[in-house]
Design a protein around this motif. Structure first.
Motif, PDB file in Angstrom:
ATOM      1  N   GLN A   1      45.030  34.503  37.891  1.00  0.00           N
ATOM      2  CA  GLN A   1      45.323  34.922  39.253  1.00  0.00           C
ATOM      3  C   GLN A   1      45.998  36.286  39.297  1.00  0.00           C
ATOM      4  OE1 GLN A   1      44.128  33.557  41.842  1.00  0.00           O
ATOM      5  NE2 GLN A   1      45.142  34.861  43.364  1.00  0.00           N
ATOM      6  N   ALA A   2      46.879  36.553  38.378  1.00  0.00           N
ATOM      7  CA  ALA A   2      47.561  37.853  38.351  1.00  0.00           C
ATOM      8  C   ALA A   2      46.559  38.980  38.111  1.00  0.00           C
ATOM      9  CB  ALA A   2      48.650  37.843  37.273  1.00  0.00           C
ATOM     10  N   GLU A   3      45.643  38.755  37.193  1.00  0.00           N
ATOM     11  CA  GLU A   3      44.617  39.772  36.921  1.00  0.00           C
ATOM     12  C   GLU A   3      43.728  39.984  38.139  1.00  0.00           C
ATOM     13  OE1 GLU A   3      42.328  39.007  33.451  1.00  0.00           O
ATOM     14  OE2 GLU A   3      44.059  38.894  32.112  1.00  0.00           O
ATOM     15  N   ARG A   4      43.383  38.882  38.798  1.00  0.00           N
ATOM     16  CA  ARG A   4      42.536  39.003  39.994  1.00  0.00           C
ATOM     17  C   ARG A   4      43.248  39.822  41.067  1.00  0.00           C
ATOM     18  NH1 ARG A   4      40.035  35.143  43.415  1.00  0.00           N
ATOM     19  NH2 ARG A   4      38.444  36.762  43.596  1.00  0.00           N
ATOM     20  N   GLU A   5      44.501  39.486  41.339  1.00  0.00           N
ATOM     21  CA  GLU A   5      45.245  40.176  42.396  1.00  0.00           C
ATOM     22  C   GLU A   5      45.426  41.656  42.073  1.00  0.00           C
ATOM     23  OE1 GLU A   5      48.759  38.147  43.625  1.00  0.00           O
ATOM     24  OE2 GLU A   5      47.762  36.195  43.718  1.00  0.00           O
TER      25      GLU A   5
ATOM     26  N   ALA B   1      35.560  42.648  37.748  1.00  0.00           N
ATOM     27  CA  ALA B   1      36.805  42.188  37.117  1.00  0.00           C
ATOM     28  C   ALA B   1      37.460  41.070  37.922  1.00  0.00           C
ATOM     29  CB  ALA B   1      37.771  43.360  36.966  1.00  0.00           C
ATOM     30  N   GLU B   2      37.540  41.240  39.259  1.00  0.00           N
ATOM     31  CA  GLU B   2      38.225  40.193  40.042  1.00  0.00           C
ATOM     32  C   GLU B   2      37.378  38.922  40.147  1.00  0.00           C
ATOM     33  OE1 GLU B   2      37.399  39.013  43.169  1.00  0.00           O
ATOM     34  OE2 GLU B   2      35.993  40.465  44.013  1.00  0.00           O
TER      35      GLU B   2
ATOM     36  N   ALA C   1      45.507  36.289  48.995  1.00  0.00           N
ATOM     37  CA  ALA C   1      46.165  36.674  47.746  1.00  0.00           C
ATOM     38  C   ALA C   1      45.666  38.046  47.297  1.00  0.00           C
ATOM     39  CB  ALA C   1      45.870  35.636  46.667  1.00  0.00           C
ATOM     40  N   GLY C   2      46.600  38.926  47.001  1.00  0.00           N
ATOM     41  CA  GLY C   2      46.248  40.261  46.549  1.00  0.00           C
ATOM     42  C   GLY C   2      46.144  41.291  47.652  1.00  0.00           C
TER      43      GLY C   2
END
Length: 536
Positions: free
Chosen positions: A478-482, A471-472, A344-345
């Motif tokens: 999940q959106a912020e992590r990606e 941050a991640e 993911a990402g």
């Protein structure tokens, strides 16, 4: 290897519950536990240490996953975390993870496994400080490192209010800590009555609570696994006994599987050998999705690599397609980010930034920066550790750089033991390394590589990279992590502390009667012995 974490993040709400145990099924491939025939796995991998306090390599962890339990684990073909020794682990808040052990756990010697053993396991791995162990690199959220590099467990970091409860108090929000616990080099649970507190236990004396116990071991020759009669989990093995035979040469491993001297050959045959064995009607070549990567690291704080324009120009002429074809007969895939596809990402940031190999564009980068050409470049590689085709890759990289007319390459090599030391001492401007994932999350390819010189100590440092890793790791959105993971990959393509080269497949060759091989060939590169059986 990996990180020590940095700046604190603002607290957010995080509630991640881990699925209850019982999901890591597949024990015995449908065969009643222990009723299958004994079988032999052959490999060229080497074991650094059977005591998890001193291991951070694939050869060691391959045995560790069967001999030891961790609090949580990852089933085959999945990125989900499920219970192993723990019924569940739950984030009470962004910095507090509480794990509840299953009832009645025992080590293979009959000793009870309690929360005290769990706490002891983490304490001793950190106290031993073995540079070949994973604990001092992976447990940054519960440890501190002083100016001399000494790692210590944070006071009050692990709490055990009763025999079945373990509470981790993290020094900052870290959603990846749960993944770290799945890796035995950092999270294996050992018997506090057997393992000494301040030194490693001899390989042949180790005791765990996993589905198998180590009954015999001779370094570089053979390991023997036998069913652990005390094991009560869901990973019951199909064979009562499994032999692991170690080979120093890939050619000898190929001959052994051809002659039926081993039932399974797993890591590492040459592309030529694999192609040849695909024509053998008595053998099956099984290929699973891979996440093994190869990459080239820049010395970023001295020498010619200190100039980012030099690093960018080399990235501009780097031809991954040619490396995959000319050095590996097309058995690997070009890699355009340090994070391989499937996570993911992930994004192909190097392809987006540099496009196709273009010597003219590279020349312009150097011209704009006022760099005289050809740039003298010392390039390092190691002959044995990464298999017979590492030399082919080094020669291909030399050819590409020199044919651009922009670089004057001097190739140098050293065997692995020396190589690990000299590359950190600045022997090379650019050098080859490989990586297997510690856990199924993109962070395993980012924080160990991007934070303050990475585990390879290349002198690269960018506060923006540190902030993006924090941050991640610190959010459960999940959106912020990606988004942060994508920005980290873009930053890597701009700063070029390393150049990704290829991603490899997970390949095993096996003879008739073997079952369950394909089920364990996933990107994690965990060979789950309990899922494999031999019948008839």
């Amino acid at each position: 290897m990996k990180r020590k974490l940095f700046a604190l993040l603002g607290a957010g709400t995080l509630a991640v519950s881990l699925a209850a145990c019982g999901d890591d099924s597949g024990g015995g491939g449908g065969t009643e536990g222990g009723s299958g025939e004994s079988w032999i796995l052959g490999t060229t991998d080497t074991v650094t240490a059977m005591d998890p306090a001193g291991s951070y390599d694939l050869g060691s962890s391959t045995l560790d996953y069967s001999v030891y339990q961790t609090l949580v684990t990852v089933p085959a073909g999945s990125n989900d975390i499920v219970g192993d020794a723990a019924e569940e682990c739950t984030y009470d808040d962004p910095q507090t993870l509480t794990c509840t052990l299953k009832e009645g756990l025992k080590f293979s010697n009959g000793n009870e496994l309690t929360s005290s053993d769990v706490k002891y396991s983490f304490e001793r791995s950190i106290a031993i400080q073995d540079p070949n162990g994973a604990a001092i690199y992976l447990l940054g959220s519960i440890t501190d490192t002083d100016k001399k590099g000494v790692v210590t467990l944070n006071e009050g970091a692990i709490e055990t209010p009763d025999d079945t409860t373990v509470i981790f108090h993290l020094d900052q929000p870290d959603t990846t800590f749960q993944y770290v616990l799945t890796y035995p080099g950092a999270g294996a649970i050992v018997d506090e009555e057997t393992f000494p507190a301040e030194e490693k236990l001899a390989d042949e004396e180790v005791v765990g609570s996993g589905p198998y116990k180590l009954s015999q071991y001779k370094a570089g020759e053979q390991a023997v696994l036998e069913l652990n009669e005390e094991y009560t989990g869901d990973k019951t093995g199909g064979a009562a006994q499994i032999f692991i035979q170690y080979f120093s040469e890939a050619s000898a491993l190929k001959l052994a599987v051809e002659n039926g001297e081993v039932d399974v050959a797993w890591r590492s045959l040459s592309p030529t050998d694999i192609t040849d064995l695909e024509g053998n009607d008595e053998l099956t070549v099984a290929t699973g999705e891979g996440a093994e990567i190869r990459y080239w690291v820049w010395r970023a704080d001295s020498g010619v690599g200190k100039d980012v324009a030099v690093r960018q120009a080399a990235a501009q002429v780097f031809d991954r397609e040619a490396i995959a074809q000319n050095a590996y007969d097309g058995t690997v895939d070009p890699l355009y980010s340090i994070v391989p596809p499937g996570y993911a990402g992930q994004k192909d940031s190097f392809q987006e930034t540099y496009g196709d190999p273009d010597p003219a564009a590279a020349e312009q980068i150097l011209k704009d920066a006022g760099v005289k050409t050809p740039v003298p470049l010392t390039v390092g590689w190691t002959p044995t550790h990464y298999g017979p085709n590492a030399e082919d890759e080094a020669n291909e990289v030399e050819r590409q750089l020199e044919e651009s007319g922009l670089f004057d390459v001097t190739l140098k090599s050293a065997e692995w033991e020396q190589y690990q030391t000299v590359y950190k001492e600045g022997a090379y401007d650019l050098w080859m390394l490989g990586w297997f994932p510690d856990y199924p999350d993109a962070d395993t390819y980012l924080s160990p590589f991007m934070v303050d010189g990475g585990f390879f100590q290349n002198g690269y440092s960018n506060p923006e990279a540190n902030e993006l890793v924090d941050a991640e790791q610190g959010t459960s959105d999940q959106a912020e992590r990606e988004e942060a993971i994508g920005q980290l990959q873009d930053l890597a393509a701009t700063d070029v502390p390393f150049i990704p080269s290829w991603v490899g497949k997970n390949i095993a060759i096996y003879g008739e009667g073997m079952e369950g091989i394909e089920d364990t060939l996933d990107p994690s590169f965990i060979f789950r012995f309990w899922m494999v059986t031999k019948n008839g």
